[in-house]
Motif scaffolding. Structure first.
Motif, PDB file in Angstrom:
ATOM      1  N   GLU A 244      66.366  30.292  63.964  1.00 48.64           N
ATOM      2  CA  GLU A 244      65.494  31.469  63.872  1.00 48.64           C
ATOM      3  C   GLU A 244      64.332  31.306  64.834  1.00 48.64           C
ATOM      4  N   GLU A 245      63.846  32.416  65.321  1.00 48.32           N
ATOM      5  CA  GLU A 245      62.667  32.427  66.167  1.00 48.32           C
ATOM      6  C   GLU A 245      61.652  33.408  65.572  1.00 48.32           C
ATOM      7  N   ARG A 246      60.392  33.088  65.742  1.00 49.06           N
ATOM      8  CA  ARG A 246      59.340  33.994  65.265  1.00 49.06           C
ATOM      9  C   ARG A 246      58.179  33.977  66.231  1.00 49.06           C
ATOM     10  N   GLU A 247      57.460  35.067  66.273  1.00 47.99           N
ATOM     11  CA  GLU A 247      56.314  35.180  67.160  1.00 47.99           C
ATOM     12  C   GLU A 247      55.040  34.817  66.402  1.00 47.99           C
ATOM     13  N   MET A 248      54.140  34.120  67.085  1.00 46.25           N
ATOM     14  CA  MET A 248      52.857  33.724  66.520  1.00 46.25           C
ATOM     15  C   MET A 248      51.776  33.963  67.560  1.00 46.25           C
ATOM     16  N   THR A 249      50.603  34.252  67.092  1.00 45.28           N
ATOM     17  CA  THR A 249      49.484  34.391  68.008  1.00 45.28           C
ATOM     18  C   THR A 249      49.002  33.014  68.424  1.00 45.28           C
ATOM     19  N   LEU A 250      48.233  32.981  69.493  1.00 44.99           N
ATOM     20  CA  LEU A 250      47.693  31.708  69.962  1.00 44.99           C
ATOM     21  C   LEU A 250      46.750  31.106  68.923  1.00 44.99           C
ATOM     22  N   GLY A 251      46.047  31.980  68.185  1.00 46.41           N
ATOM     23  CA  GLY A 251      45.160  31.463  67.140  1.00 46.41           C
ATOM     24  C   GLY A 251      45.925  30.799  66.022  1.00 46.41           C
ATOM     25  N   GLU A 252      47.066  31.392  65.636  1.00 46.30           N
ATOM     26  CA  GLU A 252      47.892  30.797  64.586  1.00 46.30           C
ATOM     27  C   GLU A 252      48.461  29.457  65.027  1.00 46.30           C
ATOM     28  N   VAL A 253      48.855  29.377  66.283  1.00 43.88           N
ATOM     29  CA  VAL A 253      49.386  28.106  66.783  1.00 43.88           C
ATOM     30  C   VAL A 253      48.292  27.044  66.777  1.00 43.88           C
TER      31      VAL A 253
END
Length: 314
Positions: A244-253
């Motif tokens: 699975e792939e998911r998108e995250m914001t730079l802040g979340e990372v």
């Protein structure tokens, strides 16, 4: 007009042919010449391969026009040449090997490793060197006949072998000719093979040489092809299975810490995408066997279908 004033076409070439001979030949307008000589280099390399424990590589370096005398002057010292006669063309051509070429071939045939010192250019060729050169010229004569068969069939016969190019006469020294240089390499050594063909011999074939015939490519060596396939099949590659792939914001990372749990929407029935070098290959089913995760290939990935799905979802 009397009969004596009518020119007999069988007695002299057409006017446009004579004009072409005077103007010279344009190599760019005869692409088949490069095809013929490229095939010649491949054929000669294939013929020499069984005779040498180490590979002898030949490659066509270029085709150009020049004067016969200029070519002979460039190889005046340290070269051996054969005069070949093409009976169908009623023409003689020249095939030569410079000293570096003969030395490299000789060392490869007798199991050398390329570390022997170079011989002086002014010494005479030995009997063994002349016999090896004769062998090479025989292979070249046979290869020339085979490679020219599609444009102007003619057998080539060796008339004589000369070590003084002043005696290797195939026409007037100021006559135009087509010159081909084929580079030869064995180990770390190499030299040049040169072929000189008077332009007058090629003028009648200019129409056949002007068009590339379909399927006119260098002949492949079955043994070399099998070896390439074998080496390619043994090449190690790295596969990546993506569940699975998911998108995250730079802040979340930036807030990720060791021990955090990322929830996934995937289930055991979710298909896994198998990739290699960022290229999608297969859809797989995730499983387990002996406490080890496994993948069972289900289907190929249709790239066009993925593009359509991305457009629809977007």
């Amino acid at each position: 007009m009397s009969a004596a004033g009518i020119a007999d076409p069988d007695m002299q070439p057409p006017v446009h042919d004579r004009l072409l001979e005077v103007a010279g030949i344009s190599i760019d307008r005869m692409p088949m010449l490069r095809v013929v000589f490229d095939r010649l280099a491949t054929s000669c390399a294939d013929a020499l391969r069984p005779l040498s424990p180490s590979p002898i590589l030949l490659s066509m370096e270029g085709v150009e026009t020049g004067r016969i005398g200029d070519v002979l002057s460039a190889y005046q010292r340290g070269a051996v040449a054969a005069v070949l006669y093409a009976s169908e063309w009623d023409t003689r051509i020249l095939v030569g090997l410079d000293r570096d070429c003969t030395n490299a071939i000789l060392e490869a045939l007798f199991g050398g490793d390329g570390t022997e010192p170079q011989d002086p250019e002014d010494r005479a060729f030995t009997t063994i060197e002349m016999k090896v050169a004769q062998l090479v010229f025989e292979h070249v004569a046979a290869a020339l006949a085979a490679c020219f068969a599609s444009v102007g069939e003619a057998p080539f016969k060796i008339e004589r072998v000369e070590t003084r190019l002043d005696f290797a006469v195939i026409g007037r020294r100021n006559n135009p000719a087509v010159v081909t240089r084929i580079a030869m390499q064995a180990h770390e050594r190499g030299g040049d093979m040169f072929i000189v063909i008077p332009q007058s011999a090629l003028t009648p074939m200019r129409q056949n040489l002007a068009r590339v015939l379909s399927g006119d490519v260098s002949p492949s060596d079955p043994r070399w092809t099998r070896q390439i396939h074998s080496e390619v099949a043994r090449t190690e590659v790295r596969l990546r299975a993506i569940l699975e792939e998911r998108e995250m914001t730079l802040g979340e990372v930036a807030e990720l810490r060791a021990g955090m749990i990322l929830p996934l929407e995937a289930t055991p029935r979710t298909r896994v995408r198998l990739e290699c070098a960022d290229q999608p290959l297969f859809w797989c089913e995730l499983g387990r066997s002996d406490s080890v995760y496994t993948l069972r290939v289900e289907d190929f990935i249709d790239k066009n279908e993925d593009v359509i799905d991305d457009l629809v979802s977007g």
